[in-house]
Write an enzyme that holds these catalytic residues in place. Structure first.
Site, PDB file in Angstrom:
ATOM      1  N   GLY A 222      38.778  61.996   1.065  1.00  0.00           N
ATOM      2  CA  GLY A 222      40.050  61.422   0.624  1.00  0.00           C
ATOM      3  C   GLY A 222      40.156  59.905   0.682  1.00  0.00           C
ATOM      4  O   GLY A 222      41.249  59.355   0.569  1.00  0.00           O
ATOM      5  N   ASP A 276      34.380  59.825  -8.024  1.00  0.00           N
ATOM      6  CA  ASP A 276      33.282  59.432  -7.137  1.00  0.00           C
ATOM      7  C   ASP A 276      32.337  60.625  -6.924  1.00  0.00           C
ATOM      8  O   ASP A 276      31.698  60.750  -5.888  1.00  0.00           O
ATOM      9  CB  ASP A 276      33.903  58.956  -5.808  1.00  0.00           C
ATOM     10  CG  ASP A 276      32.904  58.259  -4.892  1.00  0.00           C
ATOM     11  OD1 ASP A 276      31.894  57.743  -5.394  1.00  0.00           O
ATOM     12  OD2 ASP A 276      33.127  58.248  -3.666  1.00  0.00           O
ATOM     13  N   LYS A 305      26.237  56.941  -9.738  1.00  0.00           N
ATOM     14  CA  LYS A 305      25.310  56.996  -8.604  1.00  0.00           C
ATOM     15  C   LYS A 305      23.901  56.716  -9.113  1.00  0.00           C
ATOM     16  O   LYS A 305      23.478  57.262 -10.131  1.00  0.00           O
ATOM     17  CB  LYS A 305      25.359  58.381  -7.941  1.00  0.00           C
ATOM     18  CG  LYS A 305      26.762  58.828  -7.559  1.00  0.00           C
ATOM     19  CD  LYS A 305      27.272  58.126  -6.314  1.00  0.00           C
ATOM     20  CE  LYS A 305      28.705  58.515  -6.010  1.00  0.00           C
ATOM     21  NZ  LYS A 305      29.268  57.806  -4.845  1.00  0.00           N
TER      22      LYS A 305
END
Ligand SMILES: C[S@@+](CC[C@H](N)C(=O)[O-])C[C@H]1O[C@@H](n2cnc3c(N)ncnc32)[C@H](O)[C@@H]1O
Length: 355
Positions: A222, A276, A305
């Site tokens: 979170g 993400d 990434k």
């Protein structure tokens, strides 16, 4: 010798070298980089002396992905007398324009940081000496070039200047942020830095205002949701993992244990899409571009990434996919920024939106 000196995270020297070679060639500037692994900087040597300044002015800093800072490097001094560094430093600045700020810097590595004390110590007397010689304005002036002195050893230094329309305003090109004690993960700093880097401060009141709806793909635990909640937004947090309980108690978060690639928001008026997820850059790029192109969100902020070796090429591949999707959807012009932020590791952060 003259070239462009660029700072980066340790280990990303080849990515910077590939990027600067590519982008300098687009300006018809040619040269070569000699990189030292894990040094935290790259010197791109220009075949033509005057090209160093041209690059510092025209190689758009905010389009560079892997560099934290750039300056036209005019001199490299080696084996300088450690008993009198000011003399040779001053002589090296002879042909420089009048500068408005001095930054005495070092690379962001373990070895580099050992030079921080020396850099601090030298700053005051060198600043005074420059002012006496009319090489530096009496008060800092943000319209004039910044004079950079970059130490790599106690007796080795790169000297030059950058232009304030085309550099990082930050010392070492680093945005230092304090970790909020109640945030669920250190990742939170990545989104905070991304907002501060990509969204002009005067637009925060509108584009990052309370009450906006957001979707966070790959949200757990979170850290990114925390940034949105702190700004008063309402978040659909998509992930099969466990979400921080304190965040859930704010009442601003809806937990959606789903696949981020299939997720359909329950509300239509989504402003921010953030992502993400640890996934292939091409897949994430396609998903993000589709959301923006189809108007499913207004702005997207996401990480690509990069665990692979050829990071620059991988980012270029992902950016090409975004371009394809936008063109296929006939969106017209779109705005995109990508940066290897200080708080990023093997990833870059991208911001995408329609004007
Ligand atoms: C790097 S973590 C995210 C950290 C988070 N941004 C934070 O600040 O706390 C990546 C997350 O992506 C999630 N993830 C990976 N693939 C996903 C998918 N296809 N759908 C939803 N979540 C996914 C993982 O479960 C993991 O929690």
């Amino acid at each position: 010798m003259a070239g462009l000196l660029l700072y980066c995270r340790s280990g990303f020297e080849n990515d910077v070298a590939n990027e600067v070679q590519d982008k300098a060639a687009q300006l018809d500037v040619f040269g070569y980089s000699k990189t030292k692994a894990n040094s935290g900087y790259v010197l791109f040597n220009c075949y033509q002396e005057e090209h160093a300044e041209l690059l510092a002015k025209q190689l758009k800093f905010n389009k560079l992905i892997f560099a934290r800072q750039q300056f036209a490097c005019k001199q490299v001094l080696e084996n300088i007398d450690v008993a009198d560094r000011i003399g040779p430093l001053l002589a090296a600045c002879e042909g420089f324009p009048l500068c408005g700020e001095l930054r005495v810097e070092y690379s962001d590595t373990t070895d580099g940081r050992e030079l921080s004390k020396l850099c601090r110590k030298i700053s005051v007397p060198f600043r005074q000496a420059l002012r006496k010689k009319n090489k530096l304005t009496v008060k800092d002036n943000s319209k004039k070039p910044v004079l950079h002195v970059f130490f790599t050893k106690t007796d080795k230094v790169y000297i030059g200047y950058s232009f304030t329309h085309n550099n990082s305003p930050l010392a070492l090109g680093i945005l230092r942020l304090k970790f909020p004690h109640d945030a669920p993960s250190r990742s939170t700093l990545k989104l905070d830095e991304a907002f501060q880097t990509f969204i002009p401060k005067e637009e925060h009141d509108v584009r990052l205002q309370g009450g906006l709806y957001a979707v966070d793909l790959g949200a757990c635990p979170g850290g990114w949701t925390y940034q949105l909640v702190q700004r008063g937004m309402f978040v659909q947090a998509v992930d099969n993992g466990a979400m921080d309980e304190a965040l859930m108690e704010t009442g601003q978060v809806t937990y959606c244990p789903e696949d981020g690639f299939k997720f359909q928001p329950k509300k239509k008026n989504i402003y921010w899409l953030v992502c993400d997820m640890i996934e292939q850059p091409q897949r994430v790029a396609k998903l993000m571009a589709t959301w923006v192109a189809e108007g499913r969100c207004k702005e997207a902020m996401f990480n690509l990434k990069l665990p692979m070796k050829k990071r620059y090429e991988s980012v270029q591949g992902a950016l090409a996919i975004i371009d394809e999707v936008m063109k296929a959807n006939q969106t017209g012009k779109y705005l995109i920024q990508a940066k290897h932020l200080y708080h990023n590791r093997e990833e870059v952060t991208v911001h995408l939106r329609l004007p």
